[in-house]
Design an enzyme around this catalytic site. Structure first.
Site, PDB file in Angstrom:
ATOM      1  N   ASP A  51       0.832  -1.206   0.000  1.00  0.00           N
ATOM      2  CA  ASP A  51       0.000   0.000   0.000  1.00  0.00           C
ATOM      3  C   ASP A  51       0.871   1.264   0.000  1.00  0.00           C
ATOM      4  O   ASP A  51       0.361   2.383  -0.107  1.00  0.00           O
ATOM      5  CB  ASP A  51      -1.015   0.000   1.146  1.00  0.00           C
ATOM      6  CG  ASP A  51      -0.376  -0.130   2.521  1.00  0.00           C
ATOM      7  OD1 ASP A  51       0.871  -0.143   2.603  1.00  0.00           O
ATOM      8  OD2 ASP A  51      -1.134  -0.232   3.509  1.00  0.00           O
ATOM      9  N   SER A  52       2.200   1.087   0.061  1.00  0.00           N
ATOM     10  CA  SER A  52       3.139   2.202  -0.145  1.00  0.00           C
ATOM     11  C   SER A  52       2.920   2.818  -1.528  1.00  0.00           C
ATOM     12  O   SER A  52       3.347   3.947  -1.781  1.00  0.00           O
ATOM     13  CB  SER A  52       4.582   1.716  -0.010  1.00  0.00           C
ATOM     14  OG  SER A  52       4.800   0.584  -0.826  1.00  0.00           O
ATOM     15  N   ASP A  90      -0.824  -6.707  -0.002  1.00  0.00           N
ATOM     16  CA  ASP A  90      -0.864  -5.929   1.241  1.00  0.00           C
ATOM     17  C   ASP A  90      -2.309  -5.525   1.524  1.00  0.00           C
ATOM     18  O   ASP A  90      -2.893  -4.707   0.802  1.00  0.00           O
ATOM     19  CB  ASP A  90      -0.002  -4.672   1.022  1.00  0.00           C
ATOM     20  CG  ASP A  90       0.513  -4.083   2.308  1.00  0.00           C
ATOM     21  OD1 ASP A  90       0.283  -4.672   3.371  1.00  0.00           O
ATOM     22  OD2 ASP A  90       1.172  -3.027   2.225  1.00  0.00           O
ATOM     23  N   LYS A 119      -0.537  -9.773   3.397  1.00  0.00           N
ATOM     24  CA  LYS A 119       0.196  -9.206   4.540  1.00  0.00           C
ATOM     25  C   LYS A 119      -0.777  -8.358   5.345  1.00  0.00           C
ATOM     26  O   LYS A 119      -1.547  -7.586   4.753  1.00  0.00           O
ATOM     27  CB  LYS A 119       1.367  -8.353   4.050  1.00  0.00           C
ATOM     28  CG  LYS A 119       2.111  -7.661   5.190  1.00  0.00           C
ATOM     29  CD  LYS A 119       3.379  -6.992   4.723  1.00  0.00           C
ATOM     30  CE  LYS A 119       3.193  -5.611   4.170  1.00  0.00           C
ATOM     31  NZ  LYS A 119       2.625  -4.629   5.129  1.00  0.00           N
ATOM     32  N   GLU A 121      -0.976  -5.851   9.005  1.00  0.00           N
ATOM     33  CA  GLU A 121      -0.228  -5.190  10.068  1.00  0.00           C
ATOM     34  C   GLU A 121      -0.926  -5.431  11.406  1.00  0.00           C
ATOM     35  O   GLU A 121      -2.150  -5.348  11.480  1.00  0.00           O
ATOM     36  CB  GLU A 121      -0.155  -3.671   9.799  1.00  0.00           C
ATOM     37  CG  GLU A 121       0.659  -3.330   8.572  1.00  0.00           C
ATOM     38  CD  GLU A 121       0.787  -1.823   8.327  1.00  0.00           C
ATOM     39  OE1 GLU A 121       0.493  -1.021   9.233  1.00  0.00           O
ATOM     40  OE2 GLU A 121       1.180  -1.466   7.199  1.00  0.00           O
ATOM     41  N   GLU A 188       9.410  -4.388  10.702  1.00  0.00           N
ATOM     42  CA  GLU A 188       9.751  -3.052  10.172  1.00  0.00           C
ATOM     43  C   GLU A 188      10.192  -2.114  11.297  1.00  0.00           C
ATOM     44  O   GLU A 188       9.601  -2.092  12.386  1.00  0.00           O
ATOM     45  CB  GLU A 188       8.546  -2.435   9.433  1.00  0.00           C
ATOM     46  CG  GLU A 188       8.864  -1.012   8.973  1.00  0.00           C
ATOM     47  CD  GLU A 188       7.941  -0.446   7.904  1.00  0.00           C
ATOM     48  OE1 GLU A 188       6.967  -1.114   7.510  1.00  0.00           O
ATOM     49  OE2 GLU A 188       8.227   0.686   7.457  1.00  0.00           O
TER      50      GLU A 188
HETATM   51  O1  KIV Z   1       3.480  -1.111   1.690  1.00  0.00           O
HETATM   52  C1  KIV Z   1       4.670  -1.435   1.736  1.00  0.00           C
HETATM   53  O2  KIV Z   1       5.439  -1.217   0.804  1.00  0.00           O
HETATM   54  C2  KIV Z   1       5.146  -2.087   2.955  1.00  0.00           C
HETATM   55  C3  KIV Z   1       6.628  -2.184   3.102  1.00  0.00           C
HETATM   56  C4  KIV Z   1       7.123  -0.952   3.761  1.00  0.00           C
HETATM   57  C5  KIV Z   1       7.030  -3.403   3.789  1.00  0.00           C
HETATM   58  O3  KIV Z   1       4.395  -2.471   3.782  1.00  0.00           O
END
Ligand code: KIV
Length: 270
Positions: A51-52, A90, A119, A121, A188
């Site tokens: 989600d970056s 993500d 993934k 969090e 992280e």
């Molecule tokens: O969204 C992302 O790119 C991430 C990385 C910082 C691991 O979660």
């Protein structure tokens, strides 16, 4: 400069990644589209459709605006470009607040894309989410330490594991998430000592970002590591290319050649 490193010529699976623990570290980068995923194919073991995306490519101040539809769209593109890496989706903010919601959303992700893992969090409070996904055929990478989706709640980004108490908290999260069925942990923004101790304590692989050299693998955001994202550079980011400057140089040459009418020349004309 030519770097010699064993090529990746086989499909990477959850099992392959797990078997690498204690052996050679795995590499993971983010990708958001077919073009770059195609370039990354065969060069890294894992791709994270992170989600970056919204920070690097949409100029948002944080990752919270990413939506499920948007991430599915980008994952479909990545799937077209990359065939060998394990593709991790993500889960965006607000899409896994309860086990039932997480299962419904992740099931949609698995139906509509080629993602092979998701993934999420969160620490031990997310163990139920990890459990329901893992028990329903959706492998989970559990992301602990500095969690970008909590930035507004926390009021900023803060490196974790600076005290024995914080390391104990992180360790409790790691062990609970492993017990709930996570197949890997993403660590992280934490002191190297914390990440190394967690890596030694769990049987599943750990992948670090800003977590030092003691983890079972590393992940970087591709636009950071290749110098395309220039707004800021966290300490842990190593720039392997000065991508933005290379592009600017190319554009300056193009502009110059257009203005001087040396492009297009005969070779590039019909
Ligand atoms: O969204 C992302 O790119 C991430 C990385 C910082 C691991 O979660």
């Amino acid at each position: 400069m030519s770097i010699q490193s064993a090529p990746i010529d086989k499909k990477i699976t959850v099992r392959t990644v797990q078997e690498r623990k204690g052996h050679e570290p795995v590499t993971m980068v983010t990708a958001y589209d077919a073009l770059f995923a195609g370039i990354f194919d065969g060069e890294v073991e894992m791709i994270l459709v992170g989600d970056s995306l919204n920070m690097s490519f949409f100029a948002e101040p944080d990752t919270l605006s990413a939506t499920l539809d948007q991430m599915i769209y980008h994952t479909k593109a990545v799937c077209k470009g990359a065939k060998l890496p394990l593709i991790v989706f993500d889960m965006p903010f607000g899409t896994y607040t309860t086990p039932e919601q997480a299962l419904a959303n992740a099931t949609r992700v698995f139906r509509e894309t080629c993602a092979e893992a998701v993934k999420i969090e969160g620490g031990r409070e997310k163990a139920d989410v990890v459990r329901i996904l893992s028990e329903n055929g959706i492998p989970v990478v559990a992301h602990i330490g500095l969690m970008p989706q909590s930035v507004r709640a926390e009021g900023g980004y803060r490196v974790r594991g600076r005290s024995e108490e914080e390391i104990r908290e992180l360790m409790a999260d790691a062990l609970a998430l492993e017990e709930a069925g996570a197949f890997a942990l993403l660590l992280e923004g934490m002191k190297s000592e914390a990440a190394t101790r967690i890596t030694e304590a769990v049987k599943i692989p750990t992948i670090g970002i800003g977590a030092g050299n003691g983890t079972d693998g590393q992940v970087l955001v591709w636009s950071d590591m290749f110098g395309f994202f220039e707004a800021f550079k966290p300490k842990f980011v190593k720039r392997y290319l000065d991508g933005a400057e290379l592009i600017r140089q190319g554009l300056r040459q193009y502009r110059e050649e257009v203005r001087s009418r040396t492009f297009p020349d005969e070779k590039h004309s019909y």
